[in-house]
Design a protein around this motif. Structure first.
Motif, short mmCIF file in Angstrom:
data_model
loop_
_atom_site.label_atom_id
_atom_site.label_comp_id
_atom_site.label_asym_id
_atom_site.label_seq_id
_atom_site.Cartn_x
_atom_site.Cartn_y
_atom_site.Cartn_z
N UNK A 110 8.28 -3.95 1.86
CA UNK A 110 8.38 -5.32 1.36
C UNK A 110 7.75 -5.41 -0.03
N UNK A 111 8.39 -6.22 -0.85
CA UNK A 111 7.94 -6.37 -2.25
C UNK A 111 6.46 -6.81 -2.30
N UNK A 112 5.69 -6.15 -3.14
CA UNK A 112 4.29 -6.53 -3.33
C UNK A 112 3.36 -6.01 -2.25
N UNK A 113 3.87 -5.16 -1.36
CA UNK A 113 3.04 -4.62 -0.28
C UNK A 113 2.90 -3.11 -0.43
N UNK A 114 2.11 -2.52 0.45
CA UNK A 114 1.93 -1.06 0.46
C UNK A 114 2.41 -0.52 1.79
N UNK A 115 3.32 0.47 1.71
CA UNK A 115 3.76 1.16 2.92
C UNK A 115 3.06 2.52 2.93
#
Ligand code: SF4
Length: 343
Positions: free
Chosen positions: A60-65
């Protein structure tokens, strides 16, 4: 990593602000990387190695996977395949809806501006004969981004933003410590104002105290520049500090995926449970009984039949070596394990 083992779970800014769910920026679907083997004078027949075997996840945009697993599980190959440094042999890598695995090379070149990679050893991305200023400006020169004056101004602002000084721009990489070199690597990665950064073990070569500083820097840069990260690491405590969502890989496959909170509070897959049992905790309630796995990671040339984890799983059943489990929804996460099959 005990200094950060009990740090609060990462959370996307948008989610933290209570706004709507962030949109998907990257969608990896059934990604495969297969290498052909054999054919040499003394080799016994041909075969293939499935380094990445049907990996799927969304970022998801702006997150960290966080992509986590032992060395050799295929997580770095997955990161390289996303950006086409290692060409995928199957599947899709949708970045803002465009398939990076099949776009024409001219379009890929344009898209590469938006996707940058940070490596474990920043030496591998910094030319030892180039001054820092030239290393940071180089990608802007290649992509003809900004004017010459603006490139210099951007390099100056980035070097200060990553915690170094203007005079550092005129030094060579060997004059810096490992942590400082990683900061320079980050400044270079940010030069083209990317949306997505794939960070492959970016802190694992650093001392623990320096690791924490670089992780904090990554967090603050994410907020300031609206970055999305795929963060690859073998270290669960490091991943916990940064990741909003996690994919656990074993022998080329995702065995469990879900939110960081769900996976850390209630890991479902026996491999995830074993990985988490090795994470140090400073609170009694955070401590888990240590699960020691027997043997080493099997060779991907000769994986176990059925479940890839069956040769080391402490709770394996007869069906485990007969049939590969599929990822299925279990509570808040997706898990590939026969323990959760419905009767
Ligand atoms: Fe263990 Fe079987 Fe589950 Fe694989 S499917 S993780 S071997 S219990």
């Amino acid at each position: 990593m005990s200094a950060i083992a009990d740090a609060p779970l990462g959370a996307a800014e948008a989610a933290a602000a209570g706004s709507a769910e962030p949109e998907t920026l990257l969608s990896v679907k059934d990604l495969r990387v297969t290498y052909k083997l054999g054919g040499g004078l003394f080799s016994r027949g041909r075969g293939e190695v499935k380094a990445v075997d049907g990996v799927s996840f969304e970022v998801r945009k702006g997150t960290t996977f966080g992509l986590v697993g032992e060395s050799g599980c295929g997580k770095s190959t997955t990161g390289r395949a996303i950006i086409n440094l290692t060409p995928p042999t199957g599947g899709e890598v949708l970045f803002r809806g465009e398939d990076l695995a099949t776009v024409k090379s001219a379009r890929m070149r344009e898209l590469r501006r938006s996707i940058q990679m940070v490596f474990q050893d920043p030496y591998s991305s910094l030319n030892p004969r180039m001054r820092v200023i030239d290393s940071i400006v180089e990608p802007m020169d290649i992509h003809r981004y900004l004017t010459k004056e603006q490139r210099f101004e951007r390099a100056l602002s980035l070097i200060e933003r990553v915690g170094l000084r203007a005079d550092h721009l005129y030094r060579f990489p060997h004059e810096f410590s490992g942590g400082q070199r990683q900061r320079i690597g980050l400044a270079r990665a940010l030069a083209l104002d990317p949306e997505l950064i794939i960070a492959d073990e970016p802190v694992s070569a650093l001392d623990v105290s320096v690791q924490a500083q670089v992780l904090n820097l990554l967090k603050s840069l994410q907020v300031e520049f609206g970055l999305t990260y795929v963060f690859i690491s073998h270290d669960m405590s490091v991943v916990r500090y940064l990741a909003d969502d996690i994919g656990v890989m074993y022998l080329g496959k995702i065995v469990e995926t879900g939110s960081s909170e769900a996976i850390f509070s209630n890991p479902k897959h026996p491999y995830t449970q074993a990985l988490l049992s090795a994470v140090p905790s400073t609170t009694p309630e955070g401590r888990r009984e240590r699960i020691i796995l027997s043997g080493d990671l099997p060779s991907p040339k000769n994986p176990p039949s059925g479940c890839v984890f069956s040769s080391r799983c402490p709770v394996a059943m007869p069906i485990c070596s007969q049939r590969a489990p599929l990822l299925q929804r279990v509570g808040g996460q997706n898990v590939a394990c026969h323990l959760y099959d419905e009767e």
